[in-house]
Design a protein around this motif. Structure first.
Motif, PDB file in Angstrom:
ATOM      1  N   ALA A 177       0.848  -1.155  -0.048  1.00 23.33           N
ATOM      2  CA  ALA A 177       0.094   0.153   0.132  1.00 23.33           C
ATOM      3  C   ALA A 177       0.833   1.318   0.181  1.00 23.33           C
ATOM      4  O   ALA A 177       0.465   2.353  -0.351  1.00 23.33           O
ATOM      5  CB  ALA A 177      -0.868   0.005   1.446  1.00 23.33           C
ATOM      6  N   ILE A 178       2.030   1.171   0.515  1.00 18.89           N
ATOM      7  CA  ILE A 178       3.104   2.274   0.526  1.00 18.89           C
ATOM      8  C   ILE A 178       3.681   2.292  -0.543  1.00 18.89           C
ATOM      9  O   ILE A 178       3.853   3.694  -1.105  1.00 18.89           O
ATOM     10  CB  ILE A 178       3.974   2.114   1.980  1.00 18.89           C
ATOM     11  N   LEU A 179       4.314   1.381  -0.916  1.00 17.72           N
ATOM     12  CA  LEU A 179       5.032   1.296  -2.499  1.00 17.72           C
ATOM     13  C   LEU A 179       4.405   0.601  -3.391  1.00 17.72           C
ATOM     14  O   LEU A 179       4.827  -0.672  -3.755  1.00 17.72           O
ATOM     15  CB  LEU A 179       6.278   1.187  -2.320  1.00 17.72           C
ATOM     16  N   PRO A 180       3.188   0.830  -4.032  1.00 16.84           N
ATOM     17  CA  PRO A 180       2.400  -0.126  -4.822  1.00 16.84           C
ATOM     18  C   PRO A 180       3.095  -0.152  -6.201  1.00 16.84           C
ATOM     19  O   PRO A 180       2.710  -1.202  -6.952  1.00 16.84           O
ATOM     20  CB  PRO A 180       1.030   0.813  -5.103  1.00 16.84           C
ATOM     21  N   GLN A 181       4.153   0.121  -6.641  1.00 17.55           N
ATOM     22  CA  GLN A 181       4.661   0.039  -7.747  1.00 17.55           C
ATOM     23  C   GLN A 181       6.193  -0.630  -7.570  1.00 17.55           C
ATOM     24  O   GLN A 181       6.925  -0.897  -8.687  1.00 17.55           O
ATOM     25  CB  GLN A 181       5.132   1.372  -8.547  1.00 17.55           C
ATOM     26  N   ASP A 182       6.485  -1.154  -6.403  1.00 13.73           N
ATOM     27  CA  ASP A 182       7.870  -1.757  -6.214  1.00 13.73           C
ATOM     28  C   ASP A 182       7.658  -3.153  -6.512  1.00 13.73           C
ATOM     29  O   ASP A 182       6.970  -4.039  -5.794  1.00 13.73           O
ATOM     30  CB  ASP A 182       8.014  -1.533  -4.659  1.00 13.73           C
ATOM     31  N   PRO A 183       8.318  -3.845  -7.513  1.00 18.63           N
ATOM     32  CA  PRO A 183       8.280  -5.071  -7.910  1.00 18.63           C
ATOM     33  C   PRO A 183       8.732  -6.130  -7.121  1.00 18.63           C
ATOM     34  O   PRO A 183       8.204  -7.131  -6.943  1.00 18.63           O
ATOM     35  CB  PRO A 183       9.162  -5.033  -9.139  1.00 18.63           C
ATOM     36  N   ALA A 187       6.121  -8.734  -5.519  1.00 17.93           N
ATOM     37  CA  ALA A 187       6.290 -10.324  -5.805  1.00 17.93           C
ATOM     38  C   ALA A 187       6.179 -10.934  -4.614  1.00 17.93           C
ATOM     39  O   ALA A 187       5.671 -12.047  -4.472  1.00 17.93           O
ATOM     40  CB  ALA A 187       7.610 -10.509  -6.600  1.00 17.93           C
ATOM     41  N   ARG A 188       6.908 -10.351  -3.306  1.00 20.25           N
ATOM     42  CA  ARG A 188       6.837 -11.043  -2.021  1.00 20.25           C
ATOM     43  C   ARG A 188       5.483 -11.258  -1.731  1.00 20.25           C
ATOM     44  O   ARG A 188       4.882 -12.186  -0.937  1.00 20.25           O
ATOM     45  CB  ARG A 188       7.819 -10.209  -1.224  1.00 20.25           C
ATOM     46  N   TYR A 189       4.748 -10.157  -1.684  1.00 21.02           N
ATOM     47  CA  TYR A 189       3.345 -10.034  -1.365  1.00 21.02           C
ATOM     48  C   TYR A 189       2.419 -11.049  -1.975  1.00 21.02           C
ATOM     49  O   TYR A 189       1.788 -11.967  -1.349  1.00 21.02           O
ATOM     50  CB  TYR A 189       2.509  -8.663  -1.541  1.00 21.02           C
ATOM     51  N   GLN A 190       2.717 -11.478  -3.327  1.00 20.40           N
ATOM     52  CA  GLN A 190       1.989 -12.628  -4.017  1.00 20.40           C
ATOM     53  C   GLN A 190       2.365 -13.806  -3.325  1.00 20.40           C
ATOM     54  O   GLN A 190       1.591 -14.664  -3.064  1.00 20.40           O
ATOM     55  CB  GLN A 190       2.032 -12.336  -5.259  1.00 20.40           C
ATOM     56  N   GLN A 191       3.682 -13.804  -2.962  1.00 20.21           N
ATOM     57  CA  GLN A 191       4.132 -15.159  -2.524  1.00 20.21           C
ATOM     58  C   GLN A 191       3.634 -15.506  -1.283  1.00 20.21           C
ATOM     59  O   GLN A 191       3.532 -16.619  -0.783  1.00 20.21           O
ATOM     60  CB  GLN A 191       5.878 -15.121  -2.533  1.00 20.21           C
ATOM     61  N   ILE A 192       3.510 -14.495  -0.389  1.00 17.56           N
ATOM     62  CA  ILE A 192       3.023 -14.611   0.974  1.00 17.56           C
ATOM     63  C   ILE A 192       1.557 -15.202   0.868  1.00 17.56           C
ATOM     64  O   ILE A 192       1.003 -15.932   1.722  1.00 17.56           O
ATOM     65  CB  ILE A 192       3.391 -13.422   1.791  1.00 17.56           C
ATOM     66  N   LYS A 193       0.811 -14.459   0.022  1.00 17.63           N
ATOM     67  CA  LYS A 193      -0.688 -14.652   0.166  1.00 17.63           C
ATOM     68  C   LYS A 193      -0.944 -16.029  -0.441  1.00 17.63           C
ATOM     69  O   LYS A 193      -1.639 -16.945   0.243  1.00 17.63           O
ATOM     70  CB  LYS A 193      -1.215 -13.843  -1.051  1.00 17.63           C
ATOM     71  N   ASP A 194       0.133 -16.782  -1.293  1.00 18.15           N
ATOM     72  CA  ASP A 194      -0.090 -18.089  -1.707  1.00 18.15           C
ATOM     73  C   ASP A 194       0.157 -18.982  -0.649  1.00 18.15           C
ATOM     74  O   ASP A 194      -0.448 -19.904  -0.351  1.00 18.15           O
ATOM     75  CB  ASP A 194       0.910 -18.298  -2.948  1.00 18.15           C
ATOM     76  N   LEU A 195       1.382 -18.686   0.286  1.00 18.71           N
ATOM     77  CA  LEU A 195       1.629 -19.506   1.250  1.00 18.71           C
ATOM     78  C   LEU A 195       0.657 -19.241   2.051  1.00 18.71           C
ATOM     79  O   LEU A 195       0.241 -20.687   2.848  1.00 18.71           O
ATOM     80  CB  LEU A 195       2.923 -19.005   1.917  1.00 18.71           C
ATOM     81  N   ARG A 196      -0.026 -18.372   2.703  1.00 20.24           N
ATOM     82  CA  ARG A 196      -1.021 -18.475   3.685  1.00 20.24           C
ATOM     83  C   ARG A 196      -2.157 -18.964   3.384  1.00 20.24           C
ATOM     84  O   ARG A 196      -3.068 -19.457   4.043  1.00 20.24           O
ATOM     85  CB  ARG A 196      -1.103 -16.866   4.131  1.00 20.24           C
ATOM     86  N   ALA A 197      -2.449 -19.022   1.951  1.00 25.28           N
ATOM     87  CA  ALA A 197      -3.789 -19.473   1.418  1.00 25.28           C
ATOM     88  C   ALA A 197      -3.840 -20.996   1.855  1.00 25.28           C
ATOM     89  O   ALA A 197      -4.703 -21.754   1.757  1.00 25.28           O
ATOM     90  CB  ALA A 197      -4.037 -19.051  -0.002  1.00 25.28           C
TER      91      ALA A 197
END
Length: 251
Positions: A177-183, A187-197
Motif C-alpha cells: 500500500a505504501i509502495l504499490p509500484q515496487d516489484p 512479488a513477495r506479497y503475492q508469494q506470501i498470499k499463496d503461502l498463507r492460502a
C-alpha cells in the motif's frame, strides 16, 4: 543443527534448535503444551530456554516447562527475572549452548529491555523485526527501535530471521500500500498470499530478503521518503521509521 517452529497461541511461533543427539533449546515458550508434545514426540532432551522479553505470550510456558525439566537453564534480560530467567543477559554478552556461540544484541523498542540472540545463521529476535515489518512500540520509542534495526542490519546477509509471530501477510499488504509500484514488494506479497492460502509458515526469512522488502530497513530509500512526504534535508533517518510505524499502527 535442526531448526523447528512450533505454532502456539493465536499466531506465535516458539522456536527450537536441536542437535543430532537430541539436545534442544527453546526460544520464547508462550505456552508449554505444544513444546512438551514436540519434545516427547522427538525424544528431545531440553537444555535451556531463551527469553527475549517479558510479555506473557513469550514467557507463559516457562514455569510449566521447569516443572517437567527443573534442570533447565533459563536465559533472559533483566525484565524477565520474575518470569523464570535465571541467567540475566545484556548487550554484548556471549554464551555457548549445543556447541553454538550466542551473542546477545540489545534491541529495545517493543519493550525497554528486549534482547535478541544471534548464532550464525540464526537470529532469534522476538518481537523486534518481523518479515516485512517491526514490532509495536509498547515501551520504547521509534528512535530506539530504529537503532535496534540498525544493529540487526549489521548481521550477515544470510542471517535467518526467526521472529515470534506470523505477521508477514499483513506486513506485506501494508508495504504494498505504501509502495504499490515496487516489484520486489509486490512479488513477495503475492508469494506470501499463496503461502498463507495453504496455511503454510512464512518464516524464517533471510536478512538479505528483508533488506529488499522490509520498509523499516529502507529508511534511506528516496521512494519511501517521497511516499511518506518527508523532507530528508531536515529530518533524521529515524523520523522516516517513526512515520512509517505510525502509519502501520493506523493501517
Amino acid at each position: 543443527m535442526n531448526l523447528t517452529s512450533i505454532p502456539a497461541l493465536q499466531d506465535n511461533y516458539i522456536w527450537t534448535l536441536n542437535d543430532e543427539q537430541g539436545r534442544c533449546l527453546i526460544v520464547d515458550p508462550g505456552e508449554a503444551r505444544p513444546v512438551l508434545e514436540k519434545i516427547h514426540a522427538n525424544h528431545w532432551q531440553p537444555q535451556a530456554i531463551l527469553l527475549t522479553h517479558h510479555h506473557h505470550d513469550h514467557v507463559g510456558g516457562v514455569s510449566e516447562l521447569l516443572e517437567h525439566f527443573p534442570q533447565l537453564e533459563v536465559y533472559g534480560p533483566q525484565e524477565t527475572a520474575d518470569k523464570g530467567a535465571r541467567t540475566i543477559l545484556g548487550d554484548g554478552d556471549e554464551f555457548t549452548l549445543l556447541g553454538l556461540n550466542f551473542r546477545v544484541i540489545a534491541t529495545p523498542g517493543h519493550t525497554l529491555g528486549h534482547i535478541s540472540y544471534f548464532s550464525s545463521p540464526y537470529l532469534f529476535c522476538g518481537d523486534t523485526m518481523f518479515s516485512g515489518g517491526c514490532g509495536r512500540l509498547f515501551e520504547g520509542t521509534a528512535q530506539k527501535m530504529f537503532e535496534s534495526f540498525q544493529a540487526l542490519n549489521q548481521l550477515p546477509a544470510d542471517t535467518l530471521i526467526c521472529c515470534a509471530h506470523e505477521y508477514t501477510l499483513s506486513n506485506m499488504k501494508f508495504a504494498a500500500a505504501i509502495l504499490p509500484q515496487d516489484p520486489k514488494i509486490l512479488a513477495r506479497y503475492q508469494q506470501i498470499k499463496d503461502l498463507r492460502a495453504e496455511n503454510r509458515i512464512t518464516l524464517p526469512t533471510k536478512l538479505a530478503l528483508e533488506r529488499e522488502i522490509n520498509l523499516f530497513l529502507r529508511t534511506q530509500d528516496p521512494d519511501l521518503q517521497k511516499a511518506l512526504g518527508i523532507n530528508v534535508s531536515s529530518a533524521p533517518l529515524w523520523q522516516t521509521f517513526a512515520d512509517l510505524r505510525e502509519k502501520k499502527d493506523r493501517f
